[in-house]
Design an enzyme around this catalytic site. Structure first.
Site, PDB file in Angstrom:
ATOM      1  N   LYS A  65      40.423  54.026  28.996  1.00  0.00           N
ATOM      2  CA  LYS A  65      40.443  53.220  27.762  1.00  0.00           C
ATOM      3  C   LYS A  65      39.033  52.881  27.261  1.00  0.00           C
ATOM      4  O   LYS A  65      38.820  52.734  26.060  1.00  0.00           O
ATOM      5  CB  LYS A  65      41.253  51.933  27.981  1.00  0.00           C
ATOM      6  CG  LYS A  65      42.750  52.192  28.153  1.00  0.00           C
ATOM      7  CD  LYS A  65      43.539  50.910  28.228  1.00  0.00           C
ATOM      8  CE  LYS A  65      44.982  51.171  28.606  1.00  0.00           C
ATOM      9  NZ  LYS A  65      45.778  49.940  28.678  1.00  0.00           N
ATOM     10  N   ASN A  86      43.479  52.090  23.296  1.00  0.00           N
ATOM     11  CA  ASN A  86      44.620  52.804  23.896  1.00  0.00           C
ATOM     12  C   ASN A  86      45.313  53.717  22.899  1.00  0.00           C
ATOM     13  O   ASN A  86      46.279  54.385  23.252  1.00  0.00           O
ATOM     14  CB  ASN A  86      45.623  51.826  24.532  1.00  0.00           C
ATOM     15  CG  ASN A  86      46.494  51.140  23.507  1.00  0.00           C
ATOM     16  OD1 ASN A  86      46.152  51.089  22.328  1.00  0.00           O
ATOM     17  ND2 ASN A  86      47.614  50.603  23.936  1.00  0.00           N
ATOM     18  N   ASP A 101      47.889  46.928  22.981  1.00  0.00           N
ATOM     19  CA  ASP A 101      48.473  46.217  24.132  1.00  0.00           C
ATOM     20  C   ASP A 101      48.829  44.762  23.790  1.00  0.00           C
ATOM     21  O   ASP A 101      49.922  44.287  24.098  1.00  0.00           O
ATOM     22  CB  ASP A 101      47.513  46.234  25.324  1.00  0.00           C
ATOM     23  CG  ASP A 101      47.548  47.566  26.063  1.00  0.00           C
ATOM     24  OD1 ASP A 101      48.537  48.308  25.934  1.00  0.00           O
ATOM     25  OD2 ASP A 101      46.566  47.856  26.777  1.00  0.00           O
ATOM     26  N   GLY A 126      43.945  36.373  35.557  1.00  0.00           N
ATOM     27  CA  GLY A 126      43.223  37.649  35.517  1.00  0.00           C
ATOM     28  C   GLY A 126      42.274  37.706  34.326  1.00  0.00           C
ATOM     29  O   GLY A 126      42.511  37.038  33.303  1.00  0.00           O
ATOM     30  N   ALA A 127      41.212  38.472  34.481  1.00  0.00           N
ATOM     31  CA  ALA A 127      40.228  38.613  33.396  1.00  0.00           C
ATOM     32  C   ALA A 127      39.726  40.054  33.348  1.00  0.00           C
ATOM     33  O   ALA A 127      38.555  40.304  33.081  1.00  0.00           O
ATOM     34  CB  ALA A 127      39.077  37.633  33.600  1.00  0.00           C
ATOM     35  N   ASN A 150      40.627  33.301  36.629  1.00  0.00           N
ATOM     36  CA  ASN A 150      40.387  34.551  37.356  1.00  0.00           C
ATOM     37  C   ASN A 150      39.788  34.275  38.728  1.00  0.00           C
ATOM     38  O   ASN A 150      39.111  33.272  38.945  1.00  0.00           O
ATOM     39  CB  ASN A 150      39.426  35.439  36.549  1.00  0.00           C
ATOM     40  CG  ASN A 150      39.407  36.861  37.058  1.00  0.00           C
ATOM     41  OD1 ASN A 150      40.466  37.415  37.381  1.00  0.00           O
ATOM     42  ND2 ASN A 150      38.235  37.451  37.161  1.00  0.00           N
ATOM     43  N   THR A 152      37.368  35.891  40.093  1.00  0.00           N
ATOM     44  CA  THR A 152      35.921  35.796  39.823  1.00  0.00           C
ATOM     45  C   THR A 152      35.767  34.939  38.568  1.00  0.00           C
ATOM     46  O   THR A 152      35.970  35.417  37.445  1.00  0.00           O
ATOM     47  CB  THR A 152      35.332  37.203  39.591  1.00  0.00           C
ATOM     48  OG1 THR A 152      35.784  38.058  40.641  1.00  0.00           O
ATOM     49  CG2 THR A 152      33.817  37.181  39.552  1.00  0.00           C
ATOM     50  N   TYR A 215      55.604  46.282  35.337  1.00  0.00           N
ATOM     51  CA  TYR A 215      57.031  46.533  35.153  1.00  0.00           C
ATOM     52  C   TYR A 215      57.490  47.540  36.205  1.00  0.00           C
ATOM     53  O   TYR A 215      56.665  48.151  36.890  1.00  0.00           O
ATOM     54  CB  TYR A 215      57.317  47.069  33.738  1.00  0.00           C
ATOM     55  CG  TYR A 215      56.473  48.246  33.370  1.00  0.00           C
ATOM     56  CD1 TYR A 215      55.277  48.072  32.698  1.00  0.00           C
ATOM     57  CD2 TYR A 215      56.843  49.545  33.734  1.00  0.00           C
ATOM     58  CE1 TYR A 215      54.465  49.149  32.387  1.00  0.00           C
ATOM     59  CE2 TYR A 215      56.047  50.627  33.421  1.00  0.00           C
ATOM     60  CZ  TYR A 215      54.858  50.425  32.756  1.00  0.00           C
ATOM     61  OH  TYR A 215      54.053  51.499  32.464  1.00  0.00           O
TER      62      TYR A 215
HETATM   63  P1  NAP Z   1      41.746  45.426  35.936  1.00  0.00           P
HETATM   64  O1  NAP Z   1      40.884  45.590  34.724  1.00  0.00           O
HETATM   65  O2  NAP Z   1      41.448  46.227  37.139  1.00  0.00           O
HETATM   66  O3  NAP Z   1      41.675  43.856  36.315  1.00  0.00           O
HETATM   67  C1  NAP Z   1      42.321  43.382  37.455  1.00  0.00           C
HETATM   68  C2  NAP Z   1      42.333  41.852  37.455  1.00  0.00           C
HETATM   69  O4  NAP Z   1      43.172  41.413  38.533  1.00  0.00           O
HETATM   70  C3  NAP Z   1      40.962  41.212  37.680  1.00  0.00           C
HETATM   71  O5  NAP Z   1      40.919  40.024  36.903  1.00  0.00           O
HETATM   72  C4  NAP Z   1      40.984  40.903  39.182  1.00  0.00           C
HETATM   73  O6  NAP Z   1      40.150  39.804  39.540  1.00  0.00           O
HETATM   74  C5  NAP Z   1      42.442  40.516  39.362  1.00  0.00           C
HETATM   75  N1  NAP Z   1      42.943  40.690  40.737  1.00  0.00           N
HETATM   76  C6  NAP Z   1      43.145  41.850  41.404  1.00  0.00           C
HETATM   77  N2  NAP Z   1      43.674  41.615  42.626  1.00  0.00           N
HETATM   78  C7  NAP Z   1      43.804  40.253  42.744  1.00  0.00           C
HETATM   79  C8  NAP Z   1      44.283  39.392  43.757  1.00  0.00           C
HETATM   80  N3  NAP Z   1      44.760  39.875  44.919  1.00  0.00           N
HETATM   81  N4  NAP Z   1      44.290  38.058  43.519  1.00  0.00           N
HETATM   82  C9  NAP Z   1      43.820  37.583  42.344  1.00  0.00           C
HETATM   83  N5  NAP Z   1      43.350  38.343  41.343  1.00  0.00           N
HETATM   84  C10 NAP Z   1      43.338  39.669  41.531  1.00  0.00           C
HETATM   85  O7  NAP Z   1      43.292  45.705  35.613  1.00  0.00           O
HETATM   86  P2  NAP Z   1      44.000  45.648  34.173  1.00  0.00           P
HETATM   87  O8  NAP Z   1      43.793  46.945  33.468  1.00  0.00           O
HETATM   88  O9  NAP Z   1      43.565  44.381  33.511  1.00  0.00           O
HETATM   89  O10 NAP Z   1      45.563  45.603  34.550  1.00  0.00           O
HETATM   90  C11 NAP Z   1      46.185  44.433  35.063  1.00  0.00           C
HETATM   91  C12 NAP Z   1      47.707  44.627  35.144  1.00  0.00           C
HETATM   92  O11 NAP Z   1      48.277  44.748  33.842  1.00  0.00           O
HETATM   93  C13 NAP Z   1      48.160  45.878  35.895  1.00  0.00           C
HETATM   94  O12 NAP Z   1      49.257  45.506  36.726  1.00  0.00           O
HETATM   95  C14 NAP Z   1      48.624  46.817  34.801  1.00  0.00           C
HETATM   96  O13 NAP Z   1      49.617  47.729  35.264  1.00  0.00           O
HETATM   97  C15 NAP Z   1      49.205  45.835  33.811  1.00  0.00           C
HETATM   98  N6  NAP Z   1      49.292  46.338  32.394  1.00  0.00           N
HETATM   99  C16 NAP Z   1      50.531  46.428  31.824  1.00  0.00           C
HETATM  100  C17 NAP Z   1      50.663  46.855  30.496  1.00  0.00           C
HETATM  101  C18 NAP Z   1      52.038  46.955  29.851  1.00  0.00           C
HETATM  102  O14 NAP Z   1      52.183  47.619  28.810  1.00  0.00           O
HETATM  103  N7  NAP Z   1      53.057  46.309  30.383  1.00  0.00           N
HETATM  104  C19 NAP Z   1      49.516  47.198  29.752  1.00  0.00           C
HETATM  105  C20 NAP Z   1      48.249  47.082  30.367  1.00  0.00           C
HETATM  106  C21 NAP Z   1      48.160  46.645  31.690  1.00  0.00           C
HETATM  107  P3  NAP Z   1      38.571  39.985  39.808  1.00  0.00           P
HETATM  108  O15 NAP Z   1      37.941  40.033  38.441  1.00  0.00           O
HETATM  109  O16 NAP Z   1      38.183  38.786  40.593  1.00  0.00           O
HETATM  110  O17 NAP Z   1      38.421  41.286  40.553  1.00  0.00           O
END
Ligand code: NAP
Length: 267
Positions: A65, A86, A101, A126-127, A150, A152, A215
């Site tokens: 992305k 996206n 999104d 989350g961030a 978040n 972090t 999901y």
């Molecule tokens: P990303 O950029 O990798 O970010 C991951 C985030 O999760 C970061 O804020 C990270 O914190 C936090 N995190 C990871 N493991 C953790 C834990 N054990 N405890 C607490 N915080 C944790 O991922 P993303 O792209 O944002 O995606 C996040 C989720 O959204 C995924 O499950 C993805 O499948 C889903 N999603 C769904 C859709 C949809 O259409 N339904 C669309 C987009 C994304 P740190 O910053 O501290 O590392």
């Protein structure tokens, strides 16, 4: 005939071709929508090949992305603020980058789940990339507070600061979440992928609407929400279909019906 595609790596399990095939059928639009596995280090070349072969538009999923954001020659405000793209629409002179999104999430919350976000306290966990994409559309619904928590803390603080001109955004660490109830909690961490639940004060879930962006399965966040007396619990399948509908409309200027598609996917 629209030539459409989705790029990702991996891409095999993407539901997008099935979703877009249903949209095209509903609206009697001729469209082909294929999955393209792009090499991790060469998204731009794979995208260019598709464009040169007559591609009209494409979706971009993990991990491309940000590459797509760089490839686009023009960006919508959503895409600019999300820092990620996206959806790309190919025109004679431009590659227009959009991020659907957040629009998809807001549509799922407001239209499919029937919620109003106005004057609501919303807490995002989350961030990462997903959070960055949903903040602007959520703020445009005029919540009373949009809290970003978040692991972090500095990342949440930065996002809140970046978006503060669009509405009341606040950023802090997960450990600073109070036990006071909020109206809506959105899990945008990737913890569910690891079958984990961030360790946060459970009181915030009391009578809240708890929404996991993930999901396909009952997640630890959804179990946590149930155990802590949430009012409503939802997964991100509706968001997936809604963001696809925005992409489809971006390419074709026709709005598909999403409810039937969500129902089909839920089986
Ligand atoms: P990303 O950029 O990798 O970010 C991951 C985030 O999760 C970061 O804020 C990270 O914190 C936090 N995190 C990871 N493991 C953790 C834990 N054990 N405890 C607490 N915080 C944790 O991922 P993303 O792209 O944002 O995606 C996040 C989720 O959204 C995924 O499950 C993805 O499948 C889903 N999603 C769904 C859709 C949809 O259409 N339904 C669309 C987009 C994304 P740190 O910053 O501290 O590392």
């Amino acid at each position: 005939m629209y030539n459409l595609a989705v790029f990702g790596n991996p891409i095999e399990h993407s539901l997008s071709p099935a979703i877009h095939a249903q949209f095209a059928q509903q609206l009697a639009i001729q469209a082909s929508y294929i999955k393209i596995l792009a090499p991790i280090n060469n998204f731009a070349q794979a995208a260019q090949q598709f464009i040169d072969s007559g591609g009209d538009g494409f979706n971009i999923t993990v991990p491309f992305k940000i590459d797509a954001y760089k490839l686009a020659t023009e960006l919508t405000l959503n895409a600019k603020m999300a820092g990620a793209v996206n959806t790309i629409k190919v025109t004679d002179s431009q590659l227009i980058g959009e991020n659907t999104d957040g629009l998809g999430l807001v549509n799922d919350l407001t239209q499919n789940l029937g919620l109003s976000l106005k004057d609501k306290k919303i807490l995002i966990l989350g961030a990462g990339g997903a959070t960055q994409g949903i903040i602007l559309p959520l703020l445009q619904q005029q919540p009373s507070r949009l809290m970003i928590a978040n692991r972090t803390a500095s990342k949440a603080e930065k996002l809140a600061n970046d978006f503060s001109k669009y509405g009341p955004a606040y950023g802090f660490g997960l450990d600073k979440i109070k036990s006071d109830p909020v109206d809506i909690i959105i899990n945008a961490t990737s913890a569910s992928l690891d079958k984990k639940m961030p360790n946060i004060a459970p009181g915030c879930a009391e009578h809240a609407i708890c929404y996991d962006l993930m999901y396909g399965e009952q997640t630890p966040f959804m179990n946590w929400a149930r155990d802590n007396h949430a009012l409503m619990i939802a997964d991100g399948l509706g968001m997936l279909v809604e963001q696809a509908a925005h992409s489809f409309e971006f390419w074709t200027e026709k709005r598909p019906d999403t409810q039937a598609v969500i129902k089909n996917l839920r089986g």
